[in-house]
Design an enzyme around this catalytic site. Structure first.
Site, PDB file in Angstrom:
ATOM      1  N   VAL A  85       1.159  -3.849   3.797  1.00 31.06           N
ATOM      2  CA  VAL A  85       1.120  -5.147   4.478  1.00 31.06           C
ATOM      3  C   VAL A  85       2.367  -6.003   4.222  1.00 31.06           C
ATOM      4  O   VAL A  85       2.498  -7.085   4.795  1.00 31.06           O
ATOM      5  CB  VAL A  85      -0.163  -5.958   4.156  1.00 31.06           C
ATOM      6  CG1 VAL A  85      -1.388  -5.302   4.766  1.00 31.06           C
ATOM      7  CG2 VAL A  85      -0.319  -6.196   2.673  1.00 31.06           C
ATOM      8  N   LYS A 107       0.309   3.406  -2.977  1.00 30.66           N
ATOM      9  CA  LYS A 107      -0.906   4.228  -3.174  1.00 30.66           C
ATOM     10  C   LYS A 107      -0.584   5.719  -3.220  1.00 30.66           C
ATOM     11  O   LYS A 107      -1.259   6.494  -3.897  1.00 30.66           O
ATOM     12  CB  LYS A 107      -1.930   3.929  -2.067  1.00 30.66           C
ATOM     13  CG  LYS A 107      -2.516   2.517  -2.172  1.00 30.66           C
ATOM     14  CD  LYS A 107      -3.348   2.144  -0.956  1.00 30.66           C
ATOM     15  CE  LYS A 107      -3.932   0.744  -1.111  1.00 30.66           C
ATOM     16  NZ  LYS A 107      -4.487   0.204   0.135  1.00 30.66           N
ATOM     17  N   SER A 166       0.796  -1.242   0.000  1.00 28.60           N
ATOM     18  CA  SER A 166       0.000   0.000   0.000  1.00 28.60           C
ATOM     19  C   SER A 166       0.822   1.281   0.000  1.00 28.60           C
ATOM     20  O   SER A 166       0.262   2.357  -0.196  1.00 28.60           O
ATOM     21  CB  SER A 166      -0.939   0.020   1.203  1.00 28.60           C
ATOM     22  OG  SER A 166      -2.016  -0.830   0.936  1.00 28.60           O
ATOM     23  N   TYR A 216      -3.639  -2.318 -10.207  1.00 32.69           N
ATOM     24  CA  TYR A 216      -3.565  -2.197  -8.742  1.00 32.69           C
ATOM     25  C   TYR A 216      -2.666  -3.284  -8.136  1.00 32.69           C
ATOM     26  O   TYR A 216      -1.790  -2.994  -7.316  1.00 32.69           O
ATOM     27  CB  TYR A 216      -4.982  -2.249  -8.156  1.00 32.69           C
ATOM     28  CG  TYR A 216      -4.987  -2.277  -6.651  1.00 32.69           C
ATOM     29  CD1 TYR A 216      -4.639  -1.150  -5.912  1.00 32.69           C
ATOM     30  CD2 TYR A 216      -5.309  -3.447  -5.959  1.00 32.69           C
ATOM     31  CE1 TYR A 216      -4.599  -1.185  -4.523  1.00 32.69           C
ATOM     32  CE2 TYR A 216      -5.285  -3.485  -4.579  1.00 32.69           C
ATOM     33  CZ  TYR A 216      -4.930  -2.359  -3.861  1.00 32.69           C
ATOM     34  OH  TYR A 216      -4.887  -2.394  -2.486  1.00 32.69           O
ATOM     35  N   TYR A 218      -4.467   3.712   8.053  1.00 23.05           N
ATOM     36  CA  TYR A 218      -5.810   3.115   8.153  1.00 23.05           C
ATOM     37  C   TYR A 218      -6.514   3.471   9.458  1.00 23.05           C
ATOM     38  O   TYR A 218      -6.473   4.606   9.894  1.00 23.05           O
ATOM     39  CB  TYR A 218      -5.732   1.584   7.966  1.00 23.05           C
ATOM     40  CG  TYR A 218      -4.861   1.184   6.828  1.00 23.05           C
ATOM     41  CD1 TYR A 218      -5.174   1.580   5.525  1.00 23.05           C
ATOM     42  CD2 TYR A 218      -3.706   0.447   7.022  1.00 23.05           C
ATOM     43  CE1 TYR A 218      -4.365   1.233   4.468  1.00 23.05           C
ATOM     44  CE2 TYR A 218      -2.897   0.104   5.963  1.00 23.05           C
ATOM     45  CZ  TYR A 218      -3.235   0.498   4.698  1.00 23.05           C
ATOM     46  OH  TYR A 218      -2.433   0.165   3.668  1.00 23.05           O
TER      47      TYR A 218
HETATM   48  N1  GLN Z   1      -2.333  -5.370  -1.906  1.00 23.11           N
HETATM   49  C1  GLN Z   1      -2.887  -5.227  -0.592  1.00 23.11           C
HETATM   50  C2  GLN Z   1      -4.382  -5.409  -0.638  1.00 23.11           C
HETATM   51  O1  GLN Z   1      -4.986  -4.960  -1.537  1.00 23.11           O
HETATM   52  C3  GLN Z   1      -2.534  -3.894  -0.044  1.00 23.11           C
HETATM   53  C4  GLN Z   1      -3.043  -3.671   1.346  1.00 23.11           C
HETATM   54  C5  GLN Z   1      -2.078  -2.989   2.253  1.00 23.11           C
HETATM   55  O2  GLN Z   1      -0.874  -2.952   2.051  1.00 23.11           O
HETATM   56  N2  GLN Z   1      -2.614  -2.484   3.332  1.00 23.11           N
HETATM   57  O3  GLN Z   1      -4.982  -6.013   0.219  1.00 23.11           O
END
Ligand code: GLN
Length: 304
Positions: free
Chosen positions: A258, A67, A64, A188, A240
């Site tokens: 993650v 993003k 993430s 994505y 988050y």
């Molecule tokens: N690729 C992960 C997902 O879509 C990204 C989530 C994350 O890093 N929080 O679940």
């Protein structure tokens, strides 16, 4: 007075008891095999220095953290129009939650949760001839190194990413995706699979510390105002449903992934990237959060 080098080494000692605490993300099978016993840290300064310790040169899945980088690209083509399709408020919900999206008629709360990043990916699919390559080459430019997708991770998510597919279909149903779900998710999942080291990530995020330009007098990437706004979104939404506590404990704009990475921005000073794969309940690296907290305590670097 301690140097930055001393402080980085002291942080490695500080966090040793936390490394391995938490749980490696296993909902993406390709991430489950990474050892939880890793820790790396890199600090890049706006005068172009980079100080590292631990596993700072080992590449891992940025997930993430991507993003923020795709948001930067999409704002270049969409500017303020993007904000009709995605909000700017923290969600207070897990990053892959579905229920708020139904209430709010397919408009994600912000671009740093999964649904918001999927809208951003949709913009790139519409606006770029080769969206994957646009992301890869933009990130390589910022990192000062050739970065690449980890195809095993991208494929693993493609096979198991049912929640993301559900988010995308729901938004397409509400008319908030311009392109077919498969094409958007392909972009994505690939952006999330980019493999980078702490050193590369700290360097990459330097433009947000240096008012929108590549540190050391380099090219302008975004306006000063846009850099400030992206930092504001990272502060309020980048970790988050733990963003409030993170602001309370660390007090820096940051984005987690993650894969166990977190990158934090200190406007006017530099960027800090940390990596340790074991995660707490909100999907943020346990040792990574602790490292940033200790770093801020030791340096006094904060936006507050
Ligand atoms: N690729 C992960 C997902 O879509 C990204 C989530 C994350 O890093 N929080 O679940």
């Amino acid at each position: 007075m301690s140097t930055l080098e001393d402080i980085v080494l002291a942080v490695v000692d500080d966090v040793a008891p936390f490394v391995g605490q938490g749980k490696v993300a296993d909902y993406i099978p390709a991430l489950a095999c990474v050892s939880p016993e890793r820790f790396g840290i890199a600090v890049s300064t706006i005068d172009g220095r980079c100080i590292t310790a631990g596993d700072a040169d080992e590449r891992f899945s940025i997930q993430s953290m991507s993003k923020v980088l795709t948001l930067t690209l999409a704002l270049e083509s969409r500017a303020a129009a993007l904000w009709t399709r995605v909000g700017k408020e923290p969600s207070g919900d897990p990053f892959n939650s579905l229920f708020q999206l139904e209430f709010e008629r397919g408009i994600p709360r912000n671009p740093l949760i999964n649904a918001g990043a999927i809208v951003v990916a949709d913009c790139l699919v519409s606006d770029c001839a080769d969206p994957r390559e646009s992301v890869r080459s933009f990130v390589s430019y910022l990192a000062g190194a050739t970065v690449d997708f980890d195809i095993a991770v991208a494929t693993s998510e493609l096979e198991t990413g049912n929640r993301n597919a559900a988010l995308a279909h729901l938004m397409r149903g509400f008319g908030n995706l311009e392109n077919p779900v498969d094409r958007v998710l392909d972009t994505y999942f690939h952006q999330c699979s980019l493999a980078m080291s702490c050193r590369e990530l700290a360097t990459t995020f330097g433009y947000l510390a240096a008012g929108g330009t590549v540190p050391g007098g380099g090219k302008r990437i975004v306006s000063t105002e846009r850099a400030r706004r992206i930092n504001a979104l990272m502060l309020t939404c980048g970790t988050y449903d733990r963003a409030g506590e993170f602001a309370f404990e660390v007090g820096l704009p940051a984005k987690s992934g993650v894969g166990g990475g977190i990158v934090a921005v200190v406007p006017g000073k530099g960027a800090i990237a940390v990596w340790s794969p074991a995660l707490g309940p909100s999907g943020n690296s346990v040792a990574g959060v602790e490292a940033l907290r200790r770093f801020v305590v030791r340096t006094g670097w904060s936006v507050f």
